[in-house]
Design an enzyme around this catalytic site. Sequence first.
Site, mmCIF file in Angstrom:
data_model
loop_
_atom_site.group_PDB
_atom_site.id
_atom_site.type_symbol
_atom_site.label_atom_id
_atom_site.label_comp_id
_atom_site.label_asym_id
_atom_site.label_seq_id
_atom_site.Cartn_x
_atom_site.Cartn_y
_atom_site.Cartn_z
ATOM 1 N N GLU A 284 -3.102 -9.080 -15.669
ATOM 2 C CA GLU A 284 -3.049 -7.984 -14.689
ATOM 3 C C GLU A 284 -1.765 -7.206 -14.914
ATOM 4 O OE1 GLU A 284 -2.916 -9.579 -10.720
ATOM 5 O OE2 GLU A 284 -1.513 -11.161 -11.267
ATOM 6 N N TYR B 183 2.284 -13.092 1.791
ATOM 7 C CA TYR B 183 2.216 -11.752 2.368
ATOM 8 C C TYR B 183 0.857 -11.140 2.062
ATOM 9 C CZ TYR B 183 2.871 -9.521 -2.221
ATOM 10 O OH TYR B 183 2.706 -9.090 -3.517
ATOM 11 N N LYS C 229 -0.756 -14.931 -2.866
ATOM 12 C CA LYS C 229 0.092 -13.758 -2.674
ATOM 13 C C LYS C 229 1.410 -14.226 -2.038
ATOM 14 C CE LYS C 229 -0.795 -8.877 -1.528
ATOM 15 N NZ LYS C 229 -0.740 -8.350 -2.897
ATOM 16 N N LEU D 252 -4.090 -11.964 -9.242
ATOM 17 C CA LEU D 252 -4.354 -11.778 -7.829
ATOM 18 C C LEU D 252 -5.750 -11.188 -7.653
ATOM 19 C CD1 LEU D 252 -3.042 -11.857 -4.955
ATOM 20 C CD2 LEU D 252 -2.647 -9.421 -5.263
#
Length: 289
Positions: free
Chosen positions: A176, A30, A144, A200
Site C-alpha cells: 500500500e 485510531y 489502525k 490497512l
Amino acid sequence: MIYLNGKFMPIEEACIPVLDRGFIFGDGIYEVIPAYSRKPFRLPKHLNRLQHSLDGIRLKNPFSNDEWKNLLEQVISKNDAEDQYLYLHITRGVAKRDHAFPVNVPPTVFIMSNPLLPPPAELLASGASAITAIDNRWIRCDVKAISLLPNVLLRQLAVDVHALETILIRDGFLTEGAASNIFVVKNGVLLAPPKSNLMLPGITYDVVLELAAANKIPHEIREITEAEVREADEILLTSSTKEIMPIASLDNQPVGQGKPGPLFARLHALYQDYKATNMRGHSCGCSNS
C-alpha cells in the site's frame, strides 16, 4: 470543539496525563471518518474497522455503535464545516508505566473534527508524483494503531522530494502507500492487492472495488509485483481524505502516458456520484452502502 473522556470542549482546553499509555507506549488505535454535508460516510464500515483494530490490541470497545454515532453527530454539529473528517483516538488509558496491560483502567477516548477539503484540482488534472520504498513496518498493518512512526518516516521520504506519497514494496510485491491504498491499471484492468495483515483494509478501497463491480469495470484482486507497478498504465491512490487520486510519476519516471488516465477519470466520476447519493441517503447500486 472536541470530545475527550465524556466532555465536549475547545481543543485548546484538552489535556492528557503524561502517563497515558498512548503517550508512553503508543498503546492505542485510531479511525478517520469523512463526513459530507454533515453526514458520516459509510459509518458502519468505519465502526467495523474500529472494532477490528480494538480486537487486534485486545482493548474493549468503550461504546456501542449507536453511542459512537451519537457522539460523532454531536462533534459534527459543534463544528462549522459542512464537510469534515473525524479523528477517533482510543488508548488503553492512564496507568503506572509497565508493559503489561493495566487492570480496570478506563480507556482514553478523544474525537476531533477538521474541515475536509477536496483534493486540489490541479493534482486531479495533472496527476501527482510518488516514490517507492521497502515496506519495513510491523506485520499487523491491518490494525489502525496510533504507533505510526514507520509510516511517518516513509511518508517523509516522499515529502523530502516533493512527492505526494511513498508506495511500499514488501518482498517484491505491492502492499500500500505510507498513508493510502494503491491500485494499478494495466490493459484496462484494475488491479488491487488483496486484504491481509500487511495492509490497512481501506474503506475507499472497498468503494472503488464495489463501483468497479457495479459498473462492469474489469478488475482483479491479487498480489501485484513490483514490476507490474513500474509498468502500470495508471496508478491510483485512495484514502478517506484524498478520495481517489492519479499518480502520474513514479520515482521520476512517467506512469503510462505521464498523465491521469481514462480509468481514473471514470472511477473519480463514479465516486463523486456515489458520494452525492450517499449524502441523500439512497442506494447507489453498490453493496453495503
